[in-house]
Motif scaffolding. Structure first.
Motif, PDB file in Angstrom:
ATOM      1  N   GLY A  33       0.801  -1.210   0.000  1.00 35.57           N
ATOM      2  CA  GLY A  33       0.000   0.000   0.000  1.00 35.57           C
ATOM      3  C   GLY A  33       0.836   1.264   0.000  1.00 35.57           C
ATOM      4  O   GLY A  33       2.076   1.216  -0.011  1.00 35.57           O
ATOM      5  N   TRP A  34       0.109   2.371   0.003  1.00 33.74           N
ATOM      6  CA  TRP A  34       0.729   3.688   0.015  1.00 33.74           C
ATOM      7  C   TRP A  34       0.080   4.549   1.092  1.00 33.74           C
ATOM      8  O   TRP A  34      -1.140   4.533   1.266  1.00 33.74           O
ATOM      9  CB  TRP A  34       0.544   4.381  -1.332  1.00 33.74           C
ATOM     10  N   PHE A  35       0.920   5.299   1.781  1.00 33.39           N
ATOM     11  CA  PHE A  35       0.490   6.306   2.734  1.00 33.39           C
ATOM     12  C   PHE A  35       1.154   7.627   2.333  1.00 33.39           C
ATOM     13  O   PHE A  35       2.065   7.637   1.514  1.00 33.39           O
ATOM     14  CB  PHE A  35       0.922   5.925   4.154  1.00 33.39           C
ATOM     15  N   ARG A  36       0.697   8.713   2.931  1.00 34.13           N
ATOM     16  CA  ARG A  36       1.346   9.993   2.695  1.00 34.13           C
ATOM     17  C   ARG A  36       1.303  10.838   3.959  1.00 34.13           C
ATOM     18  O   ARG A  36       0.431  10.665   4.812  1.00 34.13           O
ATOM     19  CB  ARG A  36       0.689  10.742   1.535  1.00 34.13           C
ATOM     20  N   GLN A  37       2.270  11.748   4.035  1.00 31.15           N
ATOM     21  CA  GLN A  37       2.324  12.665   5.162  1.00 31.15           C
ATOM     22  C   GLN A  37       2.686  14.054   4.670  1.00 31.15           C
ATOM     23  O   GLN A  37       3.764  14.268   4.110  1.00 31.15           O
ATOM     24  CB  GLN A  37       3.340  12.197   6.205  1.00 31.15           C
ATOM     25  N   ALA A  38       1.752  14.963   4.857  1.00 27.78           N
ATOM     26  CA  ALA A  38       1.972  16.364   4.495  1.00 27.78           C
ATOM     27  C   ALA A  38       2.599  17.092   5.683  1.00 27.78           C
ATOM     28  O   ALA A  38       2.453  16.655   6.829  1.00 27.78           O
ATOM     29  CB  ALA A  38       0.652  17.008   4.107  1.00 27.78           C
ATOM     30  N   PRO A  39       3.272  18.207   5.430  1.00 25.85           N
ATOM     31  CA  PRO A  39       3.897  18.960   6.527  1.00 25.85           C
ATOM     32  C   PRO A  39       2.891  19.344   7.601  1.00 25.85           C
ATOM     33  O   PRO A  39       1.813  19.859   7.294  1.00 25.85           O
ATOM     34  CB  PRO A  39       4.444  20.202   5.821  1.00 25.85           C
ATOM     35  N   GLY A  40       3.223  19.047   8.842  1.00 23.62           N
ATOM     36  CA  GLY A  40       2.363  19.406   9.958  1.00 23.62           C
ATOM     37  C   GLY A  40       1.154  18.516  10.142  1.00 23.62           C
ATOM     38  O   GLY A  40       0.308  18.785  11.000  1.00 23.62           O
ATOM     39  N   LYS A  41       1.069  17.451   9.347  1.00 25.73           N
ATOM     40  CA  LYS A  41      -0.088  16.560   9.450  1.00 25.73           C
ATOM     41  C   LYS A  41       0.362  15.147   9.765  1.00 25.73           C
ATOM     42  O   LYS A  41       1.532  14.788   9.579  1.00 25.73           O
ATOM     43  CB  LYS A  41      -0.893  16.577   8.148  1.00 25.73           C
ATOM     44  N   GLU A  42      -0.585  14.339  10.217  1.00 23.85           N
ATOM     45  CA  GLU A  42      -0.286  12.938  10.490  1.00 23.85           C
ATOM     46  C   GLU A  42      -0.241  12.146   9.177  1.00 23.85           C
ATOM     47  O   GLU A  42      -0.863  12.531   8.179  1.00 23.85           O
ATOM     48  CB  GLU A  42      -1.349  12.359  11.427  1.00 23.85           C
ATOM     49  N   ARG A  43       0.459  11.046   9.231  1.00 23.68           N
ATOM     50  CA  ARG A  43       0.491  10.168   8.070  1.00 23.68           C
ATOM     51  C   ARG A  43      -0.904   9.588   7.841  1.00 23.68           C
ATOM     52  O   ARG A  43      -1.583   9.191   8.793  1.00 23.68           O
ATOM     53  CB  ARG A  43       1.498   9.048   8.297  1.00 23.68           C
ATOM     54  N   GLU A  44      -1.311   9.519   6.576  1.00 25.04           N
ATOM     55  CA  GLU A  44      -2.642   9.021   6.260  1.00 25.04           C
ATOM     56  C   GLU A  44      -2.591   7.959   5.172  1.00 25.04           C
ATOM     57  O   GLU A  44      -1.720   7.967   4.303  1.00 25.04           O
ATOM     58  CB  GLU A  44      -3.553  10.165   5.805  1.00 25.04           C
ATOM     59  N   PHE A  45      -3.547   7.075   5.247  1.00 20.93           N
ATOM     60  CA  PHE A  45      -3.694   6.011   4.265  1.00 20.93           C
ATOM     61  C   PHE A  45      -4.103   6.591   2.922  1.00 20.93           C
ATOM     62  O   PHE A  45      -4.938   7.497   2.859  1.00 20.93           O
ATOM     63  CB  PHE A  45      -4.745   5.020   4.763  1.00 20.93           C
ATOM     64  N   VAL A  46      -3.524   6.042   1.843  1.00 18.84           N
ATOM     65  CA  VAL A  46      -3.882   6.476   0.494  1.00 18.84           C
ATOM     66  C   VAL A  46      -4.558   5.341  -0.276  1.00 18.84           C
ATOM     67  O   VAL A  46      -5.672   5.485  -0.772  1.00 18.84           O
ATOM     68  CB  VAL A  46      -2.647   6.970  -0.281  1.00 18.84           C
ATOM     69  N   ALA A  47      -3.865   4.224  -0.394  1.00 12.09           N
ATOM     70  CA  ALA A  47      -4.399   3.108  -1.173  1.00 12.09           C
ATOM     71  C   ALA A  47      -3.657   1.832  -0.814  1.00 12.09           C
ATOM     72  O   ALA A  47      -2.533   1.884  -0.314  1.00 12.09           O
ATOM     73  CB  ALA A  47      -4.266   3.377  -2.669  1.00 12.09           C
ATOM     74  N   ALA A  48      -4.299   0.699  -1.075  1.00 18.79           N
ATOM     75  CA  ALA A  48      -3.667  -0.594  -0.818  1.00 18.79           C
ATOM     76  C   ALA A  48      -4.238  -1.646  -1.747  1.00 18.79           C
ATOM     77  O   ALA A  48      -5.371  -1.520  -2.232  1.00 18.79           O
ATOM     78  CB  ALA A  48      -3.848  -1.015   0.634  1.00 18.79           C
ATOM     79  N   SER A  49      -3.443  -2.673  -1.957  1.00 12.58           N
ATOM     80  CA  SER A  49      -3.852  -3.777  -2.821  1.00 12.58           C
ATOM     81  C   SER A  49      -3.447  -5.098  -2.189  1.00 12.58           C
ATOM     82  O   SER A  49      -2.317  -5.238  -1.700  1.00 12.58           O
ATOM     83  CB  SER A  49      -3.174  -3.630  -4.192  1.00 12.58           C
ATOM     84  N   LEU A  50      -4.362  -6.059  -2.218  1.00 18.81           N
ATOM     85  CA  LEU A  50      -4.008  -7.403  -1.801  1.00 18.81           C
ATOM     86  C   LEU A  50      -3.281  -8.113  -2.946  1.00 18.81           C
ATOM     87  O   LEU A  50      -3.167  -7.591  -4.050  1.00 18.81           O
ATOM     88  CB  LEU A  50      -5.252  -8.180  -1.384  1.00 18.81           C
ATOM     89  N   TRP A  51      -2.824  -9.312  -2.665  1.00 17.21           N
ATOM     90  CA  TRP A  51      -1.993 -10.047  -3.611  1.00 17.21           C
ATOM     91  C   TRP A  51      -2.637 -10.183  -4.994  1.00 17.21           C
ATOM     92  O   TRP A  51      -1.938 -10.117  -6.004  1.00 17.21           O
ATOM     93  CB  TRP A  51      -1.708 -11.437  -3.044  1.00 17.21           C
ATOM     94  N   ASP A  52      -3.966 -10.341  -5.042  1.00 16.41           N
ATOM     95  CA  ASP A  52      -4.616 -10.585  -6.331  1.00 16.41           C
ATOM     96  C   ASP A  52      -4.634  -9.372  -7.240  1.00 16.41           C
ATOM     97  O   ASP A  52      -4.967  -9.469  -8.420  1.00 16.41           O
ATOM     98  CB  ASP A  52      -6.041 -11.122  -6.132  1.00 16.41           C
ATOM     99  N   GLY A  53      -4.296  -8.213  -6.700  1.00 20.39           N
ATOM    100  CA  GLY A  53      -4.292  -7.000  -7.499  1.00 20.39           C
ATOM    101  C   GLY A  53      -5.674  -6.460  -7.818  1.00 20.39           C
ATOM    102  O   GLY A  53      -5.812  -5.378  -8.388  1.00 20.39           O
TER     103      GLY A  53
END
Length: 118
Positions: A33-53
Motif C-alpha cells: 500500500g501507500w500512505f502519505r504525510q503532508a507537513p504538519g499533518k499525520e500520516r494518512e492512508f492512500v491506497a492498498a492492494s491485496l496479492w490478487d491485485g
C-alpha cells in the motif's frame, strides 16, 4: 533483509500526473500500500492492494484520481496519480505486510516527495 524502495516522486503542476513505484526485496508481501504525510499533518492512508491485485482500497480523497496496481513477478507496487491537486503534496510512503490487512503494516519505505504546484 527486507527493503522497500520508492521512486517516481517529483514536482508537477496541478492537474498533472505522476506514477510512483515501490520495489520490494527480501520477501514477498500479501498486502502492499501507500500512505502519505503532508507537513504538519499525520500520516494518512492512500491506497492498498491485496496479492490478487483486484482487491483494493482507497482513501475517499483520492478515489477516481489514483490507481494502485502491482506486478507480483517484479515484487513491485505502483500508484498512478492523476488530476493532482496542491493538497496532494506530501511525502509518499510505500508499505508492505505479509497479512491480508489494509491499514497496518510491518514494513515501510523511506518515502518519496510529491509536490503539486498551483
Amino acid at each position: 533483509q527486507v527493503q522497500l524502495v520508492e521512486s517516481g516522486g517529483g514536482l508537477v503542476q496541478a492537474g498533472g500526473s505522476l506514477r510512483l513505484s515501490c520495489a520490494a526485496s527480501g520477501r514477498t508481501f500479501y498486502t502492499m500500500g501507500w500512505f502519505r504525510q503532508a507537513p504538519g499533518k499525520e500520516r494518512e492512508f492512500v491506497a492498498a492492494s491485496l496479492w490478487d491485485g483486484v482487491t483494493t482500497r482507497y482513501a475517499d480523497s483520492v478515489k477516481g484520481r489514483f490507481t494502485i496496481s502491482r506486478d507480483n513477478a517484479k515484487n513491485t507496487v505502483y500508484l498512478q496519480m492523476s488530476s493532482l491537486k496542491p493538497e496532494d503534496t506530501a511525502v509518499y510512503y510505500c508499505a508492505a505486510d505479509p497479512r491480508p490487512r489494509f491499514f497496518e503494516y510491518d514494513y515501510w519505505g523511506q518515502g518519496t516527495q510529491v509536490t503539486v504546484s498551483s
